[in-house]
Design a protein around this motif. Structure first.
Motif, PDB file in Angstrom:
ATOM      1  N   GLU A 234      31.156  39.962  44.526  1.00  0.00           N
ATOM      2  CA  GLU A 234      31.999  41.338  43.204  1.00  0.00           C
ATOM      3  C   GLU A 234      32.604  40.426  43.393  1.00  0.00           C
ATOM      4  OE1 GLU A 234      29.929  42.447  45.670  1.00  0.00           O
ATOM      5  OE2 GLU A 234      29.468  43.822  45.156  1.00  0.00           O
ATOM      6  N   ARG A 235      33.847  39.575  43.905  1.00  0.00           N
ATOM      7  CA  ARG A 235      35.032  39.624  43.959  1.00  0.00           C
ATOM      8  C   ARG A 235      35.323  38.003  42.937  1.00  0.00           C
ATOM      9  NH1 ARG A 235      36.454  39.626  50.572  1.00  0.00           N
ATOM     10  NH2 ARG A 235      36.605  41.963  50.826  1.00  0.00           N
ATOM     11  N   ALA A 236      34.150  37.559  42.367  1.00  0.00           N
ATOM     12  CA  ALA A 236      34.771  36.623  41.436  1.00  0.00           C
ATOM     13  C   ALA A 236      34.933  37.448  40.559  1.00  0.00           C
ATOM     14  CB  ALA A 236      32.993  36.120  41.259  1.00  0.00           C
ATOM     15  N   THR A 237      35.695  36.555  39.335  1.00  0.00           N
ATOM     16  CA  THR A 237      36.583  37.408  38.213  1.00  0.00           C
ATOM     17  C   THR A 237      36.223  37.078  37.141  1.00  0.00           C
ATOM     18  OG1 THR A 237      38.424  36.923  38.436  1.00  0.00           O
ATOM     19  CG2 THR A 237      38.304  38.404  40.213  1.00  0.00           C
ATOM     20  N   GLU A 238      37.238  37.898  36.180  1.00  0.00           N
ATOM     21  CA  GLU A 238      36.843  37.691  34.448  1.00  0.00           C
ATOM     22  C   GLU A 238      38.401  37.503  34.875  1.00  0.00           C
ATOM     23  OE1 GLU A 238      34.492  37.149  32.475  1.00  0.00           O
ATOM     24  OE2 GLU A 238      32.817  37.800  33.359  1.00  0.00           O
ATOM     25  N   LYS A 239      38.745  36.843  33.156  1.00  0.00           N
ATOM     26  CA  LYS A 239      40.046  36.795  33.059  1.00  0.00           C
ATOM     27  C   LYS A 239      40.352  38.019  32.100  1.00  0.00           C
ATOM     28  CE  LYS A 239      41.206  31.737  32.320  1.00  0.00           C
ATOM     29  NZ  LYS A 239      41.227  30.670  31.817  1.00  0.00           N
ATOM     30  N   VAL A 240      41.114  38.652  31.505  1.00  0.00           N
ATOM     31  CA  VAL A 240      41.778  40.769  31.105  1.00  0.00           C
ATOM     32  C   VAL A 240      40.776  40.979  29.909  1.00  0.00           C
ATOM     33  CG1 VAL A 240      43.447  39.313  30.555  1.00  0.00           C
ATOM     34  CG2 VAL A 240      43.038  41.520  30.758  1.00  0.00           C
ATOM     35  N   LYS A 241      40.977  39.437  29.146  1.00  0.00           N
ATOM     36  CA  LYS A 241      39.792  39.581  27.699  1.00  0.00           C
ATOM     37  C   LYS A 241      38.931  40.067  27.755  1.00  0.00           C
ATOM     38  CE  LYS A 241      44.239  37.939  25.085  1.00  0.00           C
ATOM     39  NZ  LYS A 241      44.810  37.028  24.036  1.00  0.00           N
ATOM     40  N   ASN A 242      37.936  39.171  28.820  1.00  0.00           N
ATOM     41  CA  ASN A 242      36.809  39.435  28.953  1.00  0.00           C
ATOM     42  C   ASN A 242      36.245  40.615  30.377  1.00  0.00           C
ATOM     43  OD1 ASN A 242      36.079  37.287  27.105  1.00  0.00           O
ATOM     44  ND2 ASN A 242      36.579  35.776  28.929  1.00  0.00           N
ATOM     45  N   ASP A 243      37.314  41.194  30.877  1.00  0.00           N
ATOM     46  CA  ASP A 243      37.056  42.035  32.152  1.00  0.00           C
ATOM     47  C   ASP A 243      37.025  43.431  31.564  1.00  0.00           C
ATOM     48  OD1 ASP A 243      37.059  42.419  34.747  1.00  0.00           O
ATOM     49  OD2 ASP A 243      39.194  42.422  34.707  1.00  0.00           O
ATOM     50  N   LYS A 244      35.623  43.815  31.113  1.00  0.00           N
ATOM     51  CA  LYS A 244      35.125  44.714  29.589  1.00  0.00           C
ATOM     52  C   LYS A 244      35.595  46.381  31.220  1.00  0.00           C
ATOM     53  CE  LYS A 244      32.603  47.706  27.516  1.00  0.00           C
ATOM     54  NZ  LYS A 244      31.009  47.325  26.908  1.00  0.00           N
ATOM     55  N   TYR A 245      34.290  45.762  31.760  1.00  0.00           N
ATOM     56  CA  TYR A 245      34.382  47.391  32.793  1.00  0.00           C
ATOM     57  C   TYR A 245      36.137  47.544  33.647  1.00  0.00           C
ATOM     58  CZ  TYR A 245      30.023  47.081  30.906  1.00  0.00           C
ATOM     59  OH  TYR A 245      29.176  47.193  30.395  1.00  0.00           O
ATOM     60  N   ALA A 246      36.223  46.138  33.953  1.00  0.00           N
ATOM     61  CA  ALA A 246      38.148  46.857  34.881  1.00  0.00           C
ATOM     62  C   ALA A 246      39.039  47.209  33.803  1.00  0.00           C
ATOM     63  CB  ALA A 246      38.554  45.443  35.814  1.00  0.00           C
ATOM     64  N   VAL A 247      38.893  46.946  33.397  1.00  0.00           N
ATOM     65  CA  VAL A 247      39.822  47.890  32.524  1.00  0.00           C
ATOM     66  C   VAL A 247      39.805  48.835  31.632  1.00  0.00           C
ATOM     67  CG1 VAL A 247      41.059  47.329  29.698  1.00  0.00           C
ATOM     68  CG2 VAL A 247      40.649  44.987  31.296  1.00  0.00           C
ATOM     69  N   GLU A 248      38.584  49.218  31.664  1.00  0.00           N
ATOM     70  CA  GLU A 248      38.065  50.179  31.125  1.00  0.00           C
ATOM     71  C   GLU A 248      38.104  51.545  32.550  1.00  0.00           C
ATOM     72  OE1 GLU A 248      33.868  51.044  29.410  1.00  0.00           O
ATOM     73  OE2 GLU A 248      34.107  49.458  27.834  1.00  0.00           O
ATOM     74  N   ILE A 249      37.390  51.417  33.519  1.00  0.00           N
ATOM     75  CA  ILE A 249      38.150  51.798  34.172  1.00  0.00           C
ATOM     76  C   ILE A 249      39.287  52.937  34.391  1.00  0.00           C
ATOM     77  CG2 ILE A 249      37.896  50.181  36.305  1.00  0.00           C
ATOM     78  CD1 ILE A 249      36.053  53.751  36.883  1.00  0.00           C
ATOM     79  N   MET A 250      40.371  51.407  33.924  1.00  0.00           N
ATOM     80  CA  MET A 250      41.952  51.234  34.411  1.00  0.00           C
ATOM     81  C   MET A 250      42.472  52.691  33.629  1.00  0.00           C
ATOM     82  SD  MET A 250      44.718  48.347  34.330  1.00  0.00           S
ATOM     83  CE  MET A 250      43.374  47.208  33.413  1.00  0.00           C
ATOM     84  N   GLN A 251      41.607  51.973  32.034  1.00  0.00           N
ATOM     85  CA  GLN A 251      42.059  53.201  31.641  1.00  0.00           C
ATOM     86  C   GLN A 251      41.678  54.815  31.822  1.00  0.00           C
ATOM     87  OE1 GLN A 251      43.455  52.394  28.026  1.00  0.00           O
ATOM     88  NE2 GLN A 251      43.632  54.741  28.474  1.00  0.00           N
TER      89      GLN A 251
END
Length: 194
Positions: free
Chosen positions: A74-91
């Motif tokens: 889980e510690r591998a990351t996407e760049k923000v524009k591809n980080d769909k689910y992380a951005v959704e939970i942030m919202q």
């Protein structure tokens, strides 16, 4: 063991902010049916513990460059524009009550690192060339602008996270910085500027 006593009417200190980092769980939880419930439990002042700051881990893109999986996948990351689910939970956390976002960076984007990875195995090894500092700054600022354009309340950017930690394993992205390196990254000439 001693008893813990809570005196609700006695004030000892005041916290201006109280938050949580979305690193390592947001991209997993963001796609679950219970994501709204988790956001409320964390950030709602009525139905949760009332956190008000969300820390967003701005990824280096190790998910896409073949460096994944880390020891903990889980510690591998996407760049923000591809980080769909992380951005959704942030919202969802903002909708639930978070009024401030701090963006933090563990590693520059992989294409800007010396070895094309989000970490180095050698302790204290540098992993970004000074010639890439401006591109790194642009990446950070463009990513924050992307989040702001989505209506997310980004207030702070921390491009250097845990700089003196010795990042030399495969557990996550990380970049070691000596104080002199941080000054140079931020555009200060160590010899002449204070």
């Amino acid at each position: 063991m001693s008893d813990i006593k809570i005196y609700k009417n006695k004030k000892h200190q005041t916290f201006e902010t109280f938050g949580a980092s979305g690193a390592w769980w947001a991209q997993v939880v963001g796609k679950l049916d219970i994501a709204d419930d988790i956001a409320k439990l964390l950030y709602s002042k009525k139905d949760g513990i009332g956190l008000n700051v969300y820390r967003y881990n701005l990824g280096a893109g190790t998910m896409k460059n073949g460096e994944s999986p880390y020891w903990v996948w889980e510690r591998a990351t996407e760049k923000v524009k591809n980080d769909k689910y992380a951005v959704e939970i942030m919202q969802k956390c903002v909708d639930a009550g978070a009024d401030e976002i701090t963006v933090f960076v563990n590693s520059p984007p992989v294409e800007l690192t010396v070895n094309g990875k989000g970490r180095r195995k050698r302790p204290l090894a540098k992993n970004i060339k000074p010639s890439n500092y401006k591109a790194f700054a642009d990446y950070c600022l463009d990513s924050c602008e992307y989040l702001l354009d989505k209506g997310l309340p980004v207030k702070y950017l921390s491009p250097v996270n845990e700089p003196v930690w010795i990042w030399n394993d495969d557990k996550q992205e990380g970049r070691h910085y000596m104080p002199r390196d941080v000054q140079k990254l931020f555009g200060f000439d160590y010899a002449t500027d204070n």
